[in-house]
Scaffold this active site. Structure first.
Site, PDB file in Angstrom:
ATOM      1  N   GLU A 170       0.811  -1.228   0.000  1.00 39.94           N
ATOM      2  CA  GLU A 170       0.000   0.000   0.000  1.00 39.94           C
ATOM      3  C   GLU A 170       0.846   1.282   0.000  1.00 39.94           C
ATOM      4  O   GLU A 170       0.364   2.363   0.265  1.00 39.94           O
ATOM      5  CB  GLU A 170      -0.949   0.009   1.206  1.00 39.94           C
ATOM      6  CG  GLU A 170      -2.351  -0.512   1.013  1.00 39.94           C
ATOM      7  CD  GLU A 170      -2.536  -1.905   0.426  1.00 39.94           C
ATOM      8  OE1 GLU A 170      -1.589  -2.739   0.419  1.00 39.94           O
ATOM      9  OE2 GLU A 170      -3.632  -2.158  -0.062  1.00 39.94           O
ATOM     10  N   TYR A 172       3.420   1.981   2.022  1.00 42.42           N
ATOM     11  CA  TYR A 172       3.987   2.354   3.321  1.00 42.42           C
ATOM     12  C   TYR A 172       5.505   2.076   3.342  1.00 42.42           C
ATOM     13  O   TYR A 172       6.075   1.626   2.350  1.00 42.42           O
ATOM     14  CB  TYR A 172       3.266   1.590   4.441  1.00 42.42           C
ATOM     15  CG  TYR A 172       1.838   2.061   4.663  1.00 42.42           C
ATOM     16  CD1 TYR A 172       1.574   3.362   5.097  1.00 42.42           C
ATOM     17  CD2 TYR A 172       0.752   1.225   4.441  1.00 42.42           C
ATOM     18  CE1 TYR A 172       0.267   3.801   5.306  1.00 42.42           C
ATOM     19  CE2 TYR A 172      -0.562   1.659   4.651  1.00 42.42           C
ATOM     20  CZ  TYR A 172      -0.792   2.951   5.081  1.00 42.42           C
ATOM     21  OH  TYR A 172      -2.080   3.388   5.282  1.00 42.42           O
ATOM     22  N   ARG A 220       2.253  -8.804   4.300  1.00 41.69           N
ATOM     23  CA  ARG A 220       1.375  -8.219   3.267  1.00 41.69           C
ATOM     24  C   ARG A 220       2.265  -7.659   2.176  1.00 41.69           C
ATOM     25  O   ARG A 220       2.975  -6.660   2.372  1.00 41.69           O
ATOM     26  CB  ARG A 220       0.505  -7.125   3.895  1.00 41.69           C
ATOM     27  CG  ARG A 220      -0.504  -6.528   2.951  1.00 41.69           C
ATOM     28  CD  ARG A 220      -1.908  -6.893   3.317  1.00 41.69           C
ATOM     29  NE  ARG A 220      -2.843  -6.404   2.313  1.00 41.69           N
ATOM     30  CZ  ARG A 220      -3.781  -5.503   2.551  1.00 41.69           C
ATOM     31  NH1 ARG A 220      -3.924  -5.019   3.761  1.00 41.69           N
ATOM     32  NH2 ARG A 220      -4.581  -5.111   1.592  1.00 41.69           N
ATOM     33  N   HIS A 258      -1.384   3.875  -1.838  1.00 41.14           N
ATOM     34  CA  HIS A 258      -2.431   4.862  -1.568  1.00 41.14           C
ATOM     35  C   HIS A 258      -2.379   6.029  -2.553  1.00 41.14           C
ATOM     36  O   HIS A 258      -3.389   6.664  -2.813  1.00 41.14           O
ATOM     37  CB  HIS A 258      -2.316   5.398  -0.133  1.00 41.14           C
ATOM     38  CG  HIS A 258      -2.806   4.405   0.883  1.00 41.14           C
ATOM     39  ND1 HIS A 258      -3.933   3.659   0.699  1.00 41.14           N
ATOM     40  CD2 HIS A 258      -2.314   4.040   2.089  1.00 41.14           C
ATOM     41  CE1 HIS A 258      -4.124   2.865   1.744  1.00 41.14           C
ATOM     42  NE2 HIS A 258      -3.144   3.077   2.602  1.00 41.14           N
ATOM     43  N   GLN A 345     -18.302   5.501   2.820  1.00 42.08           N
ATOM     44  CA  GLN A 345     -18.822   6.724   3.444  1.00 42.08           C
ATOM     45  C   GLN A 345     -18.691   6.784   4.963  1.00 42.08           C
ATOM     46  O   GLN A 345     -18.439   7.848   5.503  1.00 42.08           O
ATOM     47  CB  GLN A 345     -20.278   6.929   3.039  1.00 42.08           C
ATOM     48  CG  GLN A 345     -20.415   7.617   1.700  1.00 42.08           C
ATOM     49  CD  GLN A 345     -21.863   7.758   1.278  1.00 42.08           C
ATOM     50  OE1 GLN A 345     -22.332   7.054   0.416  1.00 42.08           O
ATOM     51  NE2 GLN A 345     -22.572   8.670   1.887  1.00 42.08           N
TER      52      GLN A 345
HETATM   53  P1  NAP Z   1     -26.243  18.440  -2.936  1.00 44.26           P
HETATM   54  O1  NAP Z   1     -24.987  17.728  -2.726  1.00 44.26           O
HETATM   55  O2  NAP Z   1     -26.740  19.353  -1.910  1.00 44.26           O
HETATM   56  O3  NAP Z   1     -26.105  19.191  -4.333  1.00 44.26           O
HETATM   57  C1  NAP Z   1     -27.112  19.996  -4.863  1.00 44.26           C
HETATM   58  C2  NAP Z   1     -26.536  20.806  -6.019  1.00 44.26           C
HETATM   59  O4  NAP Z   1     -27.530  21.640  -6.516  1.00 44.26           O
HETATM   60  C3  NAP Z   1     -25.393  21.672  -5.611  1.00 44.26           C
HETATM   61  O5  NAP Z   1     -24.365  21.428  -6.556  1.00 44.26           O
HETATM   62  C4  NAP Z   1     -25.927  23.090  -5.688  1.00 44.26           C
HETATM   63  O6  NAP Z   1     -24.836  23.816  -6.202  1.00 44.26           O
HETATM   64  C5  NAP Z   1     -27.100  22.982  -6.603  1.00 44.26           C
HETATM   65  N1  NAP Z   1     -28.259  23.816  -6.214  1.00 44.26           N
HETATM   66  C6  NAP Z   1     -28.788  23.958  -4.986  1.00 44.26           C
HETATM   67  N2  NAP Z   1     -29.875  24.761  -5.038  1.00 44.26           N
HETATM   68  C7  NAP Z   1     -30.041  25.121  -6.322  1.00 44.26           C
HETATM   69  C8  NAP Z   1     -30.999  25.922  -7.010  1.00 44.26           C
HETATM   70  N3  NAP Z   1     -31.997  26.515  -6.375  1.00 44.26           N
HETATM   71  N4  NAP Z   1     -30.844  26.068  -8.333  1.00 44.26           N
HETATM   72  C9  NAP Z   1     -29.834  25.492  -8.999  1.00 44.26           C
HETATM   73  N5  NAP Z   1     -28.902  24.711  -8.401  1.00 44.26           N
HETATM   74  C10 NAP Z   1     -29.014  24.522  -7.069  1.00 44.26           C
HETATM   75  O7  NAP Z   1     -27.434  17.441  -3.169  1.00 44.26           O
HETATM   76  P2  NAP Z   1     -27.573  16.205  -4.118  1.00 44.26           P
HETATM   77  O8  NAP Z   1     -26.608  16.205  -5.252  1.00 44.26           O
HETATM   78  O9  NAP Z   1     -29.001  16.175  -4.427  1.00 44.26           O
HETATM   79  O10 NAP Z   1     -27.200  15.001  -3.200  1.00 44.26           O
HETATM   80  C11 NAP Z   1     -27.970  14.716  -2.026  1.00 44.26           C
HETATM   81  C12 NAP Z   1     -27.116  14.005  -0.994  1.00 44.26           C
HETATM   82  O11 NAP Z   1     -26.794  12.719  -1.413  1.00 44.26           O
HETATM   83  C13 NAP Z   1     -25.830  14.740  -0.713  1.00 44.26           C
HETATM   84  O12 NAP Z   1     -25.587  14.752   0.666  1.00 44.26           O
HETATM   85  C14 NAP Z   1     -24.816  13.928  -1.412  1.00 44.26           C
HETATM   86  O13 NAP Z   1     -23.558  14.003  -0.780  1.00 44.26           O
HETATM   87  C15 NAP Z   1     -25.414  12.525  -1.332  1.00 44.26           C
HETATM   88  N6  NAP Z   1     -24.926  11.730  -2.461  1.00 44.26           N
HETATM   89  C16 NAP Z   1     -23.614  11.424  -2.531  1.00 44.26           C
HETATM   90  C17 NAP Z   1     -23.121  10.726  -3.605  1.00 44.26           C
HETATM   91  C18 NAP Z   1     -21.656  10.367  -3.678  1.00 44.26           C
HETATM   92  O14 NAP Z   1     -20.895  10.627  -2.762  1.00 44.26           O
HETATM   93  N7  NAP Z   1     -21.202   9.791  -4.732  1.00 44.26           N
HETATM   94  C19 NAP Z   1     -23.958  10.350  -4.621  1.00 44.26           C
HETATM   95  C20 NAP Z   1     -25.298  10.691  -4.547  1.00 44.26           C
HETATM   96  C21 NAP Z   1     -25.769  11.400  -3.471  1.00 44.26           C
HETATM   97  P3  NAP Z   1     -24.837  25.380  -6.468  1.00 44.26           P
HETATM   98  O15 NAP Z   1     -25.667  25.960  -5.359  1.00 44.26           O
HETATM   99  O16 NAP Z   1     -23.402  25.787  -6.452  1.00 44.26           O
HETATM  100  O17 NAP Z   1     -25.422  25.534  -7.805  1.00 44.26           O
HETATM  101 FE1  SF4 Z   2     -17.717   1.053   4.571  1.00 42.03          FE
HETATM  102 FE2  SF4 Z   2     -20.087   0.111   5.333  1.00 42.03          FE
HETATM  103 FE3  SF4 Z   2     -19.865   1.446   3.025  1.00 42.03          FE
HETATM  104 FE4  SF4 Z   2     -18.843  -1.037   3.324  1.00 42.03          FE
HETATM  105  S1  SF4 Z   2     -21.003  -0.441   3.373  1.00 42.03           S
HETATM  106  S2  SF4 Z   2     -17.814   0.686   2.399  1.00 42.03           S
HETATM  107  S3  SF4 Z   2     -18.131  -0.947   5.421  1.00 42.03           S
HETATM  108  S4  SF4 Z   2     -19.516   2.250   5.069  1.00 42.03           S
END
Ligand code: NAP
Ligand code: SF4
Length: 674
Positions: A170, A172, A220, A258, A345
């Site tokens: 990894e 290290y 490892r 990493h 996450q």
């Molecule tokens: P979010 O992360 O809050 O993003 C919403 C986006 O919309 C932002 O980019 C914001 O950027 C924009 N926005 C907000 N209000 C707006 C408006 N009135 N008009 C136009 N644009 C606007 O929410 P989300 O994408 O819906 O995700 C929801 C949750 O699920 C989040 O906590 C996210 O982290 C999680 N999630 C995570 C993943 C991942 O990690 N891969 C995948 C899916 C969901 P601006 O205000 O800059 O435009």
């Molecule tokens: Fe980590 Fe749980 Fe997501 Fe698996 S399901 S990657 S253990 S948070």
């Protein structure tokens, strides 16, 4: 002689190591939890490991423990360097040894990855992922580091561990000695490969000498560095043979440094993608080998062993998700496994944010003492509204405590946002969580009422009401937002509506990134390991050091623009350990990121925006709105009017930045209190 398991004969075959026998071929891989550094953390750590041992895992490897201060991963991280530290480890080993499980302590020296000013390395070359420049070890420093490894192993032995794992992969410290790009020394510890590999072999020799014959030493070994200038295959084989000769008992597989920019454990990595490399080494050495990375369900694990890739399989995160993985598999209940979905996450993202690890699908992980989910004193009737992650988790946890639960879901199937997530390429694992919940609902006799929206009167009859009614997509408030080109992410990802060839995605949060990934790939396309390796430049023929080659050119299905109003880096809110992968996928698919924009209007020509004082029309066929969410609280308002109390959880409670981790955690906490 133990009986052969009817379905998983390889997984459940004991492994005789000569001086000790492992009850099965399943190793719980090393995973730092953060409990190691907490006040009284070792009691919690002991309960955490004990629950996995009760779940019948064959061999546990602890999270990494430094052999000295320079080897810390971060300041004051776990270290075993003196007799005074032995007693707290005893709490762990004593509790685990009340079961049939064995436990090894991982000795990890971080080298130039140490996030502190005392970090050391073979040469003073800073890692691209660390702001601290390491000090080059003197020859005396190298010798004393080897001695510290041996001393740490000796202390582990006196703490009751069955062995140690020496972390040689990894990227290290040990890995840094092996590879020329990080080892520029001209003394006996650098230069040609024979000199660069002296450090790991002398460590294994020193450890073996100090602990005697009847103690497990796992090494490892980095079988695939995945960095430019990494070890060649010949070097990997030569080192493995030297490690065997030096006295190791088992060789575990290490995949990727990493700092490598190739995903190795994220959910988009197809299951068991990297077992081929362990299979290659199997032809070269006689020691038991362990295969690893993205093995999360019994059929893959059995297949890896049956195909002769390795003698054991390692899983780390799957044991956070389900401590009873092994027992469930053994007794024929694999459908009850709470599968790790590889999201990172609540485990790695927590660790990298200095928070205690847990698990998105199992909020009890690392909180075994605090959250026992005890049987309730009074069995109540509970009505839960909403069959998304929050409602499902709350229903199951409440029913587990002995409550009588009815779950109402207005759609024709359970899942909510998870049904959408499962349609995103590379997120297919989410279907496993839904399978798990379905099994749990049936097992715990939760009454599930699909296509049902309960009335206030219906709900009033329950002792407790839980609203997990979730969110609805925010509607865009600009001129033309009702144009037929405009669709919501729900309509897109559920397959209700289709996008054209040129698409603008409004909002670059997690869902905007998901929607973009969905648009780039053909519906239902799931990359297999070979396609994944080609796309990320992993070379199964190992023609170059590190096992890397040029990545295949990608052919995106659509031209995509991803927009946000903030001028910050797109995807800044994505997970710490996975955000770079999502950004990289989109960039390589030639997605155009537009930040600091103002949305003006939508018409037949497309989307009109202003950026840096300039008005631009993006001539697109479809505009997908991923502008966040609003809480779905109509039912809550009706209950308020009727003055009936309820609990609000998940997105319905707080829509801003709702994610499944928070929703499930809240649901679990509530169920534990009701
Ligand atoms: P979010 O992360 O809050 O993003 C919403 C986006 O919309 C932002 O980019 C914001 O950027 C924009 N926005 C907000 N209000 C707006 C408006 N009135 N008009 C136009 N644009 C606007 O929410 P989300 O994408 O819906 O995700 C929801 C949750 O699920 C989040 O906590 C996210 O982290 C999680 N999630 C995570 C993943 C991942 O990690 N891969 C995948 C899916 C969901 P601006 O205000 O800059 O435009
Ligand atoms: Fe980590 Fe749980 Fe997501 Fe698996 S399901 S990657 S253990 S948070």
């Amino acid at each position: 002689m133990a009986e052969t398991h009817p379905h998983y004969p390889h997984l459940f075959e004991p492994l005789d190591l000569g001086f000790t026998t492992l009850q099965n071929r399943i190793l719980m891989g090393s995973m730092h939890t953060g409990l190691e550094e907490e006040r009284n953390g070792f009691k919690k750590l002991a309960s955490y490991y004990r629950e996995r041992a009760d779940g019948e895992v064959g061999l546990i490897v602890t999270g990494g423990v430094a052999p000295n201060r320079a080897g810390w991963v971060f300041p004051f991280s776990s270290r075993l360097a003196s007799k005074a530290q032995v007693s707290k480890h005893r709490i762990v080993t004593d509790l685990v040894h009340e079961t049939g499980t064995k436990i090894c302590l991982q000795i990890l020296h971080s080298g130039r990855y140490g996030y502190h000013p005392f970090c050391v390395a073979p040469s003073a070359i800073r890692a691209p992922i660390n702001r601290f420049r390491p000090k080059a070890l003197s020859e005396k420093g190298v010798r004393s580091t080897i001695d510290d490894f041996a001393r740490c192993a000796e202390l582990s032995q006196s703490a009751g561990y069955d062995g140690v794992e020496i972390m040689g992969s990894e990227g290290y410290l040990i890995n840094q000695f092996i590879v020329e790009k990080t080892n520029r020394r001209s003394d006996r510890w650098g230069g040609d490969f024979a000199h660069r590999s002296r450090f790991p072999t002398e460590i294994v020799e020193a450890v073996r000498k100090r602990v005697g014959d009847d103690f497990i030493i796992i090494f490892r070994l980095s079988m695939l560095d995945l960095v430019k200038g990494g070890s060649s295959w010949d070097e990997v084989v030569t080192l493995a043979k030297a490690i065997q000769k030096a006295g190791a008992t088992i060789i575990n597989s290490g995949i990727g440094w990493h700092e490598a920019r190739i995903p190795t454990i994220a959910t988009m990595v197809p299951r068991a993608t990297f077992t081929w490399v362990t299979a290659l080494l199997k032809k070269e050495v006689d020691l038991p080998l362990v295969a690893t990375n993205r093995i999360n369900m019994p059929d893959e694990a059995e297949r890896v062993l049956a195909e002769g890739c390795s003698d054991m399989v390692s899983m780390a995160r799957p044991f956070l998700a389900d401590p009873h993985w092994v027992r469930k598999t053994r007794v024929g209940k694999k459908q009850e496994i709470n599968t790790c979905i590889g999201c990172n996450q609540a485990c790695l993202d927590h660790i990298f944010s200095k928070k205690t690890a847990s698990c998105l699908v199992n909020p009890r992980a690392c909180r075994e003492l605090e959250a026992p989910l005890a049987v309730a004193e009074v069995s109540k009737s509970i009505g839960v509204v909403g069959g998304g992650p929050a409602g499902l988790a709350c229903s199951c946890a409440a029913a587990e405590r002995g409550h009588r639960v009815t779950l109402f879901e207005k759609a024709s199937e359970i899942g909510g946002q998870f049904l959408l997530a499962a349609n995103i390429p590379g997120k297919e694992e989410f279907t496993e969580t839904l399978r798990y919940f379905r099994e749990q609902l049936a097992k715990l006799q939760v009454e599930v009422k699909l296509k049902t929206e309960p009335t206030v009167e219906t709900l009033a009859a329950f002792d407790e009401i839980v609203l997990a009614t979730g969110v609805r997509p925010r509607v865009l408030a600009i001129e033309g937002s009702d144009h037929e080109k405009v669709i919501s992410y729900q309509e897109l990802i559920s397959g209700q509506k289709e996008a054209g060839k040129r698409v603008a995605v409004i909002g670059a949060g997690g869902i905007g990134f998901d929607a973009a990934a969905y648009l780039l790939h053909a519906t239902g396309s799931t990359p297999d390991p070979d396609q994944f390796m080609a796309e990320w430049g992993i070379d199964r023929d190992y023609r170059n050091g590190g096992g890397i080659c040029a990545a295949a050119e990608l052919e995106p299905l659509r031209e995509v623009f991803l927009l946000q109003r903030k001028a910050t880096r797109p995807g800044a809110t994505l997970g710490k350990t996975t955000g770079w992968i999502h950004r990289s996928v989109l960039k390589r698919n030639r997605v155009k990121f537009l930040v600091g924009v103002r949305y003006l209007s939508i018409d037949d020509h497309g989307l009109k925006i202003e950026q840096q004082g300039e008005t631009i029309t993006l001539e697109v066929d479809t505009i997908v709105v991923c502008a966040g969410q609003e809480a779905e609280i109509a039912l809550a308002s009706r209950l308020d009017e009727a003055e009936i109390g309820y609990h609000l959880i998940g997105g319905a409670r707080r829509a801003a930045e709702v994610d499944a981790k928070r929703a499930i955690f809240e649901a679990f906490e509530l169920a534990d209190e009701m």
